[in-house]
Structure formats: structure tokens, C-alpha cells
Scaffold this active site. Structure first.
Site, PDB file in Angstrom:
ATOM      1  N   SER A 113      52.642  36.939  42.703  1.00  0.00           N
ATOM      2  CA  SER A 113      51.151  36.610  42.386  1.00  0.00           C
ATOM      3  C   SER A 113      50.925  35.661  41.482  1.00  0.00           C
ATOM      4  CB  SER A 113      51.080  38.073  41.511  1.00  0.00           C
ATOM      5  OG  SER A 113      49.475  38.316  41.051  1.00  0.00           O
ATOM      6  N   HIS A 114      50.633  35.845  40.248  1.00  0.00           N
ATOM      7  CA  HIS A 114      50.042  34.756  39.466  1.00  0.00           C
ATOM      8  C   HIS A 114      51.361  33.747  38.915  1.00  0.00           C
ATOM      9  CE1 HIS A 114      51.145  38.274  37.039  1.00  0.00           C
ATOM     10  NE2 HIS A 114      51.505  37.420  35.878  1.00  0.00           N
ATOM     11  N   ASP A 277      43.915  34.230  41.928  1.00  0.00           N
ATOM     12  CA  ASP A 277      45.224  33.881  41.789  1.00  0.00           C
ATOM     13  C   ASP A 277      45.998  33.692  43.022  1.00  0.00           C
ATOM     14  OD1 ASP A 277      45.458  36.583  42.588  1.00  0.00           O
ATOM     15  OD2 ASP A 277      47.222  37.142  41.297  1.00  0.00           O
ATOM     16  N   ASP A 279      48.034  35.541  45.092  1.00  0.00           N
ATOM     17  CA  ASP A 279      47.833  36.190  46.060  1.00  0.00           C
ATOM     18  C   ASP A 279      46.586  36.942  46.258  1.00  0.00           C
ATOM     19  OD1 ASP A 279      48.232  37.932  43.753  1.00  0.00           O
ATOM     20  OD2 ASP A 279      48.861  39.485  44.858  1.00  0.00           O
ATOM     21  N   ASP A 281      44.323  38.529  44.312  1.00  0.00           N
ATOM     22  CA  ASP A 281      43.800  39.870  43.939  1.00  0.00           C
ATOM     23  C   ASP A 281      43.089  39.732  42.627  1.00  0.00           C
ATOM     24  OD1 ASP A 281      46.071  39.595  42.509  1.00  0.00           O
ATOM     25  OD2 ASP A 281      47.083  41.515  43.112  1.00  0.00           O
ATOM     26  N   ARG A 282      43.347  38.727  41.793  1.00  0.00           N
ATOM     27  CA  ARG A 282      42.631  38.484  40.508  1.00  0.00           C
ATOM     28  C   ARG A 282      41.350  37.340  40.795  1.00  0.00           C
ATOM     29  NH1 ARG A 282      46.940  37.785  36.054  1.00  0.00           N
ATOM     30  NH2 ARG A 282      48.468  39.613  36.611  1.00  0.00           N
ATOM     31  N   LYS A 376      43.344  45.388  43.793  1.00  0.00           N
ATOM     32  CA  LYS A 376      42.383  44.592  43.097  1.00  0.00           C
ATOM     33  C   LYS A 376      42.201  43.451  43.853  1.00  0.00           C
ATOM     34  CE  LYS A 376      45.892  42.453  40.021  1.00  0.00           C
ATOM     35  NZ  LYS A 376      46.990  43.208  39.993  1.00  0.00           N
TER      36      LYS A 376
HETATM   37  C1  VG1 Z   1      50.570  41.825  34.678  1.00  0.00           C
HETATM   38  C2  VG1 Z   1      49.368  42.285  34.133  1.00  0.00           C
HETATM   39  C3  VG1 Z   1      48.720  43.674  34.898  1.00  0.00           C
HETATM   40  C4  VG1 Z   1      49.052  43.573  36.112  1.00  0.00           C
HETATM   41  C5  VG1 Z   1      50.130  43.035  36.814  1.00  0.00           C
HETATM   42  C6  VG1 Z   1      50.212  42.555  38.562  1.00  0.00           C
HETATM   43  O1  VG1 Z   1      51.351  42.776  34.033  1.00  0.00           O
HETATM   44  O2  VG1 Z   1      49.285  42.512  32.728  1.00  0.00           O
HETATM   45  O3  VG1 Z   1      47.455  43.849  34.529  1.00  0.00           O
HETATM   46  O4  VG1 Z   1      48.476  44.562  37.012  1.00  0.00           O
HETATM   47  O5  VG1 Z   1      50.522  41.672  36.027  1.00  0.00           O
HETATM   48  O6  VG1 Z   1      49.140  41.560  38.731  1.00  0.00           O
HETATM   49  P1  VG1 Z   1      52.558  42.826  32.965  1.00  0.00           P
HETATM   50  O7  VG1 Z   1      53.291  44.030  33.322  1.00  0.00           O
HETATM   51  O8  VG1 Z   1      53.019  41.387  33.149  1.00  0.00           O
HETATM   52  O9  VG1 Z   1      51.571  42.842  31.839  1.00  0.00           O
HETATM   53  V1  VG1 Z   1      49.474  40.436  39.827  1.00  0.00           V
HETATM   54  O10 VG1 Z   1      48.035  39.711  40.013  1.00  0.00           O
HETATM   55  O11 VG1 Z   1      50.416  41.167  40.704  1.00  0.00           O
HETATM   56  O12 VG1 Z   1      49.149  40.710  40.765  1.00  0.00           O
HETATM   57 CO    CO Z   2      47.798  38.761  42.006  1.00  0.00          CO
END
Ligand code: VG1
Ligand code: CO
Length: 543
Positions: A113-114, A277, A279, A281-282, A376
């Protein structure tokens, strides 16, 4: 049959977090590491014999090699078919859509992801179920359980499945279909939004900048915004996915998308700015000179979603993760619809969406989505904003001012302390937990504690209970602070402190967020004793 059964043994720490397993790329590349996790996933979901899986990733370093291993293991484990994005690329929401549309048995998403990508950065793998959503806890628990007992994994002996050409082929008896990553997703968007209206908006001179952050949404944004919707060429920047995201963090917030912020607050700012982001989804939303917090964006979308064709009959209800600000609660109350509070992580929204209890969901971390998929969806949020802007002809700043005048403004900020010694971070959380009940009624930094607890969630659909989901402290006067440890980091512990302050007086709606949050920030520092417990004073990232 050219199939191998490889002896292996459990590798410590293959416990999926809020969104699958995330580790350093170097860890994923260790002998048997990925293979163990893939086999544990297959075993944890009851095997893949005869099943169809969707497979794709965000294109980060190791994406290609990992996909080859997954395909060879799926074939060796008897899967009937894999549907794979061209070149191994698929955004997270596009995978969710394909799983649903093709009635497949689930999918594997390769992404952290991010988190940054590259040989020395991060990699990740996540399983989504037949509803298109992240596996619920009972499934990830099974996967983790299998990873602790694994003795063998199965993989075909021959390497190399061509994923760079569209069409059907087979690998050791398993069918492999390579699909255009964008087509089905773009089709879904056109069924939800009024593309004619948005096209007319752009044709009328409306300007936009979409920063794909060198990540997966580039191809989607090029095709949809510049292609189908006629936005000017150059609207999409950093639109070619790169294995290390151009060396940056593909995290759409004012820190990591600073270039976009600078443009949007500069002299020739376009009407609308957005970023996504790794992948896809954000989303980050920013108007001309007007950054919209993700919590506020969720509230605005909730208030105006009915302007888009896909939501014209209104919303069944909304849901937000616990740390997300309560701005959306106020809108939901005004609209007379249900509002649910869930733990962090999209998997908790799945049951509510499946049961038809909610239509829209969101998280403070820039995730927003709806019942169109079970993830998302960054570009979806951008398109919903565009549809609203096209209908109302108002600016982003005006829309927000109107919302705040109606429902009050929830000032909001998240402070992240990264790579903290895990023992110290846990000790801080334990100390906080141990004094929660004694806090109620006391006054800290001028704020009186109304309630203090550790959030536990009882799923209203399946009755399951999830405990230990973050410490929340509510003060009289509309302030709240939340403490939790990240479940997605790959180095040490990340402490997240969430700050919120509601203001309703007309002359308090345009304050500097840091000023509005000064008291609750001080209260949070005193209550957690963060500096003494961890040696840290200033956060690494403020969003
Ligand atoms: C973080 C964010 C959470 C989100 C997760 C996955 O988790 O706070 O809101 O669902 O990332 O996002 P954490 O446990 O580090 O706070 V991502 O865009 O997989 O896709
Ligand atoms: Co993501």
C-alpha cells in the site's frame, strides 16, 4: 506431472495485520518465505482445488517474481483458474471488483500500500475473499495458524507464465486469463457516476491535477480522467507505475504529496487536486487553497452522495473507523441514517456492506469507499467529488464552509511516532490502559475527561468480538484523543495519536487546525506521558 512438493518448516511472525502480511522486501525474498505464506493462505482458506483466483499487484519491486511463484503454486494446488492483470498490475479496488464481477473465489493482492517499495523497502501480500473484501479475522487467524504448522508447499517445477500479453493460456492444467486492469473498473465507474456531467465540467474549463505518485492509479487515471472524461492532457502527473514509486512514499497526505499541496496553494492553482496511494485504495482531496481532511471528506460525501446517480436514493447508513473524526456522525444524524463505528482496517466494513446496513465507509487515513466494491477506492472518491462539484458548481472551499456552518467543524490531526522501540511503545500503551477508569471526571490541560476506554467491537452482523482496538479518551466540549499502535509498519512500532476538536460557533470555523487542537494535544501528551515513556517529543509525521 512436473510438480514439486517442497519440505519446509514454519517461519516466525507470518501474522497478517490490518491488511495482509507486510514485511521488508528482503524478508519476502528469503528462501521459502513467500512460498510458506502463500501455501498457508491456500490452506487457511480450505485449499484452492477447483477454485478461481484474481491475482495482481501495485507494480512494486518483486511484483513480477512474486506473481510467478503464486501462479505456479496455485496450479500445483489444483486451482482451476487465475485471472491476472496485464503485466501483473491491478489496483486493490480493481481486484475487489474483478472478484465480485467474475464470481471468483477470492484474490491475492501484492502490495504494501502506502509503504515505499524497492529492494530495501517494503512488500506485502493480502488475501481477499469471495465478497471482494479483505479476509475477516477468523480467516487471517487460520492463515496464521497454518503458517505455524506448515511442513510442505506445492509448486510447479517449470517457471514462467506469460503475463505480458492479454488473453487465455494454461499453466500445468490451470487456466490463466490475462485481463486489461482498467476495463472492468472503468465500466463500473460509468455505471455509478454521471460521466456526461463531469465531461461537461471539464469542457467548461474546470482544471484538475491528479498525482498518481508513481503508483498503480496512473493507468486508471489516464484512461478515466484524461480519456473518458476529457480532462486536459497533463492533468495526471506521476502517472507511470514505477517499482520504487520514484523513490517516494506513495502515501497521499500533505507530507508525502507535498508537490501537489504546493501547486494547490500556489498562484496558478487548478480548481481541484487529488492523489492516490501505492495500491490505489486511498485518496487525498484538496481544493484551491483548501486541503480537506479525510474525515471531513467522508462527511461531505455522505452529505452530498445523492447527487451522483449511483446513490440517488440516498444512503442506507455510513460507517467510520474508530479514530476517524465524528464529523460524519453529525451528518448521519441530520440525515436520519445509521452510523457505525468499527476498528481500523477495511475488513470490518465488509459485513456491514454485505448486510446492506451501510452504503459509504471511511477512515481518517484517506480511505473512502462504498458498497460498489469491498475495498476503499481512491479514484472512486475522486470521481464522487467530481460528480458533486459538477452538480453544485461550488468550489471545494465553499462546499466545506457550508458543511461546517451546518454541522460544525471537527478539527482533526494525526501524529505518528515511527520506529519507536516496541517494548517502550507497548509499555506506554499498557500504562495508559491501566489508568483509564480513574481518568473519568478529572481535568487535564483544561479539558474534563468524559469517558475513557479501550475500544472493542461487537460485529452487529456475525456477533464476533474484536478487542484491543485502541484507547479512546473523550472530553467534554467535543474533544477526543485516540491512541493506537500501527498494524502496517515494518520497523519497530509506530504510535499513532489522533486528535479531534469540534467547534460549532460561527467565528470558530476557520481557525488554524493546530490552534484548535492545542489543548487536546497537550492533554494527550500529559495522559500518555509519551516523552518520558519513549524519549520522543515531536512526531515524525503530522497529517
Ligand atoms: C493504516 C491505516 C488504516 C488502514 C491501513 C491499511 O493502518 O491507519 O486506516 O486501513 O493502514 O491501509 P495502521 O494499522 O498502520 O494504522 V492501506 O491503504 O493498506 O491500504
Ligand atoms: Co492502500
Amino acid at each position: 506431472m512436473p510438480m514439486q512438493t517442497v519440505r519446509t518448516r514454519p517461519i516466525e511472525g507470518q501474522k497478517p495485520g490490518t491488511s495482509g502480511l507486510r514485511k521488508k522486501t528482503t524478508v519476502f525474498k528469503r528462501p521459502h518465505y513467500l512460498e510458506n505464506y502463500v501455501q498457508s493462505t491456500f490452506d487457511g482458506i480450505g485449499g484452492v482445488q477447483g477454485k478461481t483466483l484474481v491475482v495482481g499487484g501495485d507494480g512494486r519491486f518483486f511484483n513480477d517474481d512474486a506473481i510467478q511463484i503464486i501462479l505456479r503454486m496455485a496450479a500445483a494446488n489444483g486451482a482451476a483458474k487465475c485471472i491476472v492483470g496485464h503485466g501483473g498490475l491491478l489496483s486493490t479496488p480493481a481486484v475487489s471488483n474483478l472478484i465480485r464481477r467474475r464470481h471468483s473465489d477470492g484474490g491475492l493482492i501484492l502490495s504494501a500500500s502506502h509503504n515505499p517499495g524497492g529492494p530495501d523497502a517494503d512488500f506485502g501480500l493480502k488475501y481477499n475473499g469471495p465478497n471482494g473484501g479483505p479476509a475477516p479475522e477468523n480467516v487471517t487467524d487460520k492463515i496464521f495458524g497454518c503458517s505455524k504448522e506448515i511442513e510442505i508447499y506445492k509448486i510447479t517445477a517449470s517457471g514462467g507464465v506469460d503475463i505480458d500479453n492479454l488473453g487465455n493460456r494454461s499453466h500445468q492444467g490451470m487456466q490463466v486469463e490475462i485481463v486489461d486492469p482498467v476495463a472492468d473498473y472503468a465500466d463500473l465507474m460509468q455505471r455509478i457516476f454521471d460521466f456526461d456531467k463531469i465531461r461537461a465540467l471539464f469542457a467548461g474549463g474546470f482544471t484538475m491535477r491528479f498525482d498518481a505518485m508513481h503508483a498503480i492509479t496512473g493507468p486508471y487515471a489516464h484512461a478515466i480522467l484524461e480519456g473518458l472524461l476529457g480532462a486536459a492532457k497533463g492533468t495526471v502527473v506521476n502517472g507511470t507505475p514505477s517499482p520504487d514509486f520514484g523513490g517516494g512514499h506513495p502515501d497521499p497526505n500533505p507530507i508525502w504529496a507535498k508537490d501537489l499541496m504546493d501547486v494547490m496553494y500556489g498562484a496558478d492553482a487548478p480548481d481541484f487536486g487529488a492523489a492516490s496511494d501505492g495500491d490505489g485504495d486511498r485518496n487525498m482531496i484538496v481544493g484551491r487553497g483548501a486541503y480537506v481532511t479525510p474525515s471531513d471528506s467522508l462527511a461531505l460525501l455522505c452529505a452530498k452522495a445523492h447527487l451522483a446517480p449511483g446513490y440517488k436514493d440516498g444512503l442506507a447508513g455510513v460507517a467510520r473507523s474508530m479514530p476517524t473524526s465524528r464529523a460524519v456522525d453529525r451528518v448521519a444524524q441530520r440525515l436520519g441514517i445509521g452510523c457505525y463505528e468499527t476498528p481500523t482496517g477495511w475488513k470490518f466494513f465488509g459485513n456491514l456492506l454485505d448486510a446492506g446496513k451501510v452504503t459509504l465507509c471511511g477512515e481518517e487515513s484517506a480511505g473512502t469507499g462504498s458498497d460498489h466494491v469491498r475495498e476503499k477506492d481512491g479514484l472512486w472518491a475522486v470521481l464522487l467529488w467530481l460528480n458533486i462539484l459538477a452538480e453544485t458548481k461550488q468550489s471545494v472551499a465553499d462546499l466545506m464552509a457550508e458543511l461546517w456552518a451546518t454541522d460544525g467543524r471537527c478539527y482533526y490531526s494525526r501524529h505518528d511516532y515511527e520506529d519507536v522501540d516496541s517494548d517502550k511503545a507497548n509499555a506506554m500503551m499498557d500504562a495508559l490502559r491501566s489508568k483509564l477508569t480513574s481518568l473519568v471526571g478529572t481535568t487535564v490541560a483544561g479539558l474534563t475527561v468524559e469517558a475513557a476506554d479501550e475500544f472493542a467491537y461487537d460485529d452487529p452482523v456475525d456477533g464476533s468480538r474484536s478487542t484491543g482496538q485502541g484507547v479512546r479518551i473523550t472530553f467534554s466540549g467535543g474533544a477526543r484523543t485516540v491512541f493506537r499502535l500501527s498494524g502496517t509498519g515494518t520497523e519497530g512500532a509506530t504510535i499513532r495519536i489522533y486528535l479531534e476538536q469540534l467547534k460549532t460557533a460561527a467565528d470558530k470555523l476557520q481557525m488554524e487546525p493546530a490552534d484548535a487542537l492545542a489543548d487536546v494535544r497537550e492533554a494527550a501528551m500529559i495522559l500518555s506521558d509519551l516523552s518520558a515513556m519513549t524519549g520522543r517529543v515531536d512526531p515524525d509525521v503530522i497529517t
